[in-house]
Design an enzyme around this catalytic site. Sequence first.
Site, PDB file in Angstrom:
ATOM      1  N   GLU A   1       4.784 -33.002-104.649  1.00 52.93           N
ATOM      2  CA  GLU A   1       6.192 -33.359-104.834  1.00 52.93           C
ATOM      3  C   GLU A   1       6.627 -34.613-104.069  1.00 52.93           C
ATOM      4  O   GLU A   1       7.403 -35.415-104.587  1.00 52.93           O
ATOM      5  CB  GLU A   1       7.102 -32.187-104.435  1.00 52.93           C
ATOM      6  CG  GLU A   1       6.973 -30.960-105.336  1.00 52.93           C
ATOM      7  CD  GLU A   1       7.536 -31.144-106.750  1.00 52.93           C
ATOM      8  OE1 GLU A   1       8.151 -32.181-107.052  1.00 52.93           O
ATOM      9  OE2 GLU A   1       7.340 -30.212-107.563  1.00 52.93           O
TER      10      GLU A   1
ATOM     11  N   HIS B   1       5.744 -35.156-113.223  1.00 56.80           N
ATOM     12  CA  HIS B   1       4.460 -34.476-112.987  1.00 56.80           C
ATOM     13  C   HIS B   1       3.362 -34.832-113.975  1.00 56.80           C
ATOM     14  O   HIS B   1       2.183 -34.797-113.633  1.00 56.80           O
ATOM     15  CB  HIS B   1       4.644 -32.948-113.065  1.00 56.80           C
ATOM     16  CG  HIS B   1       5.284 -32.356-111.857  1.00 56.80           C
ATOM     17  ND1 HIS B   1       4.602 -32.151-110.681  1.00 56.80           N
ATOM     18  CD2 HIS B   1       6.549 -31.928-111.629  1.00 56.80           C
ATOM     19  CE1 HIS B   1       5.412 -31.600-109.786  1.00 56.80           C
ATOM     20  NE2 HIS B   1       6.606 -31.461-110.334  1.00 56.80           N
TER      21      HIS B   1
ATOM     22  N   HIS C   1      12.319 -34.257-114.655  1.00 56.50           N
ATOM     23  CA  HIS C   1      11.455 -34.123-113.481  1.00 56.50           C
ATOM     24  C   HIS C   1      10.037 -33.705-113.890  1.00 56.50           C
ATOM     25  O   HIS C   1       9.051 -34.288-113.454  1.00 56.50           O
ATOM     26  CB  HIS C   1      12.051 -33.106-112.498  1.00 56.50           C
ATOM     27  CG  HIS C   1      11.089 -32.711-111.421  1.00 56.50           C
ATOM     28  ND1 HIS C   1      10.829 -33.511-110.319  1.00 56.50           N
ATOM     29  CD2 HIS C   1      10.279 -31.621-111.283  1.00 56.50           C
ATOM     30  CE1 HIS C   1       9.922 -32.920-109.555  1.00 56.50           C
ATOM     31  NE2 HIS C   1       9.568 -31.779-110.117  1.00 56.50           N
TER      32      HIS C   1
ATOM     33  N   SER D   1      11.068 -38.954-109.681  1.00 57.46           N
ATOM     34  CA  SER D   1      12.176 -38.573-110.562  1.00 57.46           C
ATOM     35  C   SER D   1      13.534 -38.719-109.879  1.00 57.46           C
ATOM     36  O   SER D   1      14.545 -38.306-110.427  1.00 57.46           O
ATOM     37  CB  SER D   1      11.972 -37.153-111.112  1.00 57.46           C
ATOM     38  OG  SER D   1      11.824 -36.210-110.074  1.00 57.46           O
TER      39      SER D   1
HETATM   40 FE    FE Z   1       8.161 -30.404-109.344  1.00 58.03          FE
END
Ligand code: FE
Length: 296
Positions: free
Chosen positions: A183, A140, A135, A202
């Site tokens: 997010e 990110h 993730h 993700s």
């Molecule tokens: Fe995150």
Amino acid sequence: MNAQPRRVEHQQTDKGSVPVYTTAVIEQPWSTYRTEDHATWAALFLRQREILQHRAAREFIENQKKFGMTPDAIPKFDDLNKVLRKATGWELIGVEGLLPELTFFDHLANRRFPVTWWIRRPDQIDYISEPDLFHDLFGHVPLLLNPVFADYMQAYGKGGVKAHGIGADALVNLTRLYWYSVEFGLIKQDDGLRIYGSGIVSSKGESIHCLESPAPNRIGFDLERIMRTRYRIDTYQKTYFVIDSYEQLMKATEPDFTPIYARLGAQDSIPAGQIVQSDFVYNRGSGEGWSNDGDV
Ligand code: FE
Ligand code: PHE
């Protein structure tokens, strides 16, 4: 630092799974990854690259290539940092798990992005409730190469330190902004809506759901509206917010939030799936499959 870092995960208790926090900054113990760990990375990487080809924001895909991320092995933070430092001055740091809020904000405010060193187990390929290496790195890190987004993340960190000093309600408002942008954000590009949110890219299921399902609302970005909106942590989002550009995100969040927090304090929160009159609606969700409780 030579000690083997810990793998700090949610703990199972009679109240269910509870998060555990840790502040250590560690060296990535790359040589300790097992064949199984690299295979997990490869499986997730290949699957998401395929799904995201025409779903993720253009720069997300391009930047992943610039980093030289491949399915062959778990990337080394040191290698990624060579590219990242030069491009935007950001740096990845290794961590053992979730950080306390203020520690997290302080890292962002100093252009340090915390990345969990460990990767999920094979039985967690499709779902894990907490951030792991996949993730953090796959989700990110690519957008940290984008200068505007990189500045936004730092500004968010500084804003977090400030909100922490103001109080718990301010932090709730600010966290919703992170949730619905960093997010779970969508962006409008020439050829339609695309994903930039890390929590979506993700996730196999949500990458498809957020764009193609008739169930969720898709609504134009509106700062104060977002800061009032509750969200989901254990199901797909009921609502996604769409930005026109990263510049829009930057501009909208530039003003001092202190008076905004004061104003929002007096207003009710908005349930995760609700449309309000001021919304610019791309898609009014059918609400199919929604559970009635569980907004946080
Ligand atoms: Fe995150
Ligand atoms: N402008 C915000 C404040 O004054 C800080 C911030 C910037 C928050 C960018 C989020 C994103 O608190």
